[in-house]
Design a protein around this motif. Sequence first.
Motif, mmCIF file in Angstrom:
data_model
loop_
_atom_site.group_PDB
_atom_site.id
_atom_site.type_symbol
_atom_site.label_atom_id
_atom_site.label_comp_id
_atom_site.label_asym_id
_atom_site.label_seq_id
_atom_site.Cartn_x
_atom_site.Cartn_y
_atom_site.Cartn_z
ATOM 1 N N GLU A 96 0.750 -1.256 -0.100
ATOM 2 C CA GLU A 96 -0.193 0.012 -0.029
ATOM 3 C C GLU A 96 0.972 1.256 0.119
ATOM 4 O O GLU A 96 0.248 2.336 0.062
ATOM 5 C CB GLU A 96 -1.235 -0.071 1.214
ATOM 6 N N THR A 98 1.941 4.056 -1.447
ATOM 7 C CA THR A 98 1.768 5.063 -2.721
ATOM 8 C C THR A 98 2.809 5.530 -3.280
ATOM 9 O O THR A 98 3.325 5.582 -4.395
ATOM 10 C CB THR A 98 0.714 6.019 -2.445
ATOM 11 N N TRP A 101 5.103 3.093 -5.350
ATOM 12 C CA TRP A 101 4.737 2.952 -6.712
ATOM 13 C C TRP A 101 5.011 4.266 -7.612
ATOM 14 O O TRP A 101 5.549 4.197 -8.857
ATOM 15 C CB TRP A 101 3.229 2.868 -6.698
ATOM 16 N N ALA A 119 1.624 2.694 -15.742
ATOM 17 C CA ALA A 119 1.140 1.606 -15.112
ATOM 18 C C ALA A 119 1.323 1.726 -13.460
ATOM 19 O O ALA A 119 0.493 1.731 -12.731
ATOM 20 C CB ALA A 119 1.444 0.113 -15.575
ATOM 21 N N PHE A 120 2.651 2.205 -13.079
ATOM 22 C CA PHE A 120 2.948 2.306 -11.804
ATOM 23 C C PHE A 120 2.262 3.947 -11.253
ATOM 24 O O PHE A 120 2.072 3.620 -10.036
ATOM 25 C CB PHE A 120 4.544 2.740 -11.730
ATOM 26 N N GLN A 123 -1.224 2.637 -10.340
ATOM 27 C CA GLN A 123 -1.439 1.817 -9.377
ATOM 28 C C GLN A 123 -1.230 2.720 -8.010
ATOM 29 O O GLN A 123 -1.851 2.593 -7.095
ATOM 30 C CB GLN A 123 -0.100 0.801 -9.155
ATOM 31 N N LYS A 126 -4.657 4.543 -7.405
ATOM 32 C CA LYS A 126 -5.710 3.465 -7.064
ATOM 33 C C LYS A 126 -5.685 3.449 -5.744
ATOM 34 O O LYS A 126 -6.688 3.159 -5.124
ATOM 35 C CB LYS A 126 -5.306 2.108 -7.762
ATOM 36 N N SER A 134 1.938 11.747 -7.902
ATOM 37 C CA SER A 134 1.631 10.809 -9.016
ATOM 38 C C SER A 134 0.827 11.078 -10.054
ATOM 39 O O SER A 134 1.228 10.908 -11.334
ATOM 40 C CB SER A 134 1.013 9.335 -8.355
#
Length: 554
Positions: A96, A98, A101, A119-120, A123, A126, A134
Amino acid sequence: MTAPAPAARAADTEQASPAGANWLRIGDEHYSAGRNDDAIAAYQCGLAAIAAAPAGSVPVETISELHSRLGNACMVRGDVEAAAVNYRAALRLVPELTSCWCNLGNIHVQTGRPQEAIAFYLQALKLNPAHWASRTNLVQALMATKQFVIAKALLQELAGERPQDSAIQHQLGKACFELDEVPSAIECFERALALNPRDADSLYWIGGIRQNLGEIEAAQKAYAQAAQIQPLIRRPAIKSPADFRVLALYAPFGGNTPTEYLFKHANYETDTLALFEQNSYDAEVFKQGVHVVVNLISDVDQAVAMLPLAADLAARLGKPIINDPRKIQRTTRDEVAERLAGIPDCRIPKILRQQAGTELSVEQLQAAFPLASSILARPVGTHGGDDFEKLDHVAELAAYLAQPAETDRYFIEYADYRSPDGYFRKYRFIFVDDQVLPYHLAIGNDWKVHHVNTDMANQKWMQNEEAAFLNDPGLVFNAAHFQALRAIQQRIGLEYFGIDCGLDTSGDLLVFEVNASMLVHDDNKQFPYKDPAVRRIKSAFDAMLAKFAGIGAA
């Protein structure tokens, strides 16, 4: 790319083993104070101490945090491989995180894999849809992969949340520009300036756009304002500290060597200095920390007034230089033709330059090219197919010459280079230091061949032929041709430049154009087989800079 996203401190650090917790605290203290190597050593000691502790005695959150912090420190050092290993180790324990990622996405962008980076970032979002780093870094990846519509939509969302963020407005301006929404792009850059009057990057963008629109006075004003705020445009290295620093000399209103790809993802730092004819430059100021100078001003016809200024500054800087401006001054089309004359197995078409305001008769032109079946004509300072004509008959020559010569223009002897199968083939090599590297082959059914205007995207046989040439130019060019290319390299004398050439109907090397303005790029989605050849050019370019900087292999 932004600095590593910070990981949240584990809530139960106090429950960790004393050694692990202490080393984490010590590492954090070093990291905060800028002692990055000491921080790395402390985090590694913490992980070693935990490895020696009884299994299960240390909370996974503590181990994950040590890996995450070590990854951040490795990123600062420029060791992206070690950073990625530690981020992944942290995520195996605590999926988890963040920030991890997000930082894995950053690594993929920095190492030239923006599509994988997306994609990272997704994620990370998400897990935390509001994670600002991000979201903003996802924009960078989307821009790098030319997904401008999605990037623009995300930027508009970010701008709505933070309307006072000038950086978001700047990025939105770039997205609009790429979508050919030029008025909106200018508005965004102007909003960025209103929020941050010292935003030199937005001023440079405005200058470039105004220049493309032909609004020269407005462009000059924007460039001048930008140069006063920030005379150097800095492109950071992908590692810290950088291996060395490059000073690049650039003329906003002259033809320049395209370096967007060449300077990308480099271990060296690049400072670009925009030169203006009316300005003076203190060499003692600009040479500080510089290891090598790269002169980007490459088109003598477009930058005839700037090259003496660049040559004077380069001499006063006293640093090793790539493409000395004094050498560039000797690369007009007509002078290149004279310098390359007489090379065995090499055909250099004759070139006549008509001065602006002078008259030239059909008879004079025919006398200059007594054996030419056709004559090519173009204004000086143009490249590609811009204003480039083939005159086959006396009537066409007369009509062209009847047009006043408002600028200098070139007349070039046409040489037939149609292949036996009826197609025309134009090859491009890039000369880098002592290497001759293939870049592309364009195949078309017309004498005026340009890769983007051919049907190569739809013809597999053409792509196969280009791939074969890139993998082994010796399949097309024999030993005599390569001796001619080496002779051309020696006579031109530049460290970096390109040649467009073909084979005439007699099998000799036929020279179309030789200069340092030729484009090398990595946007080859339709032609992925080109990537290895492009990377070889980039690798050779980086190695050349490192050699001139006295650093050794890059």
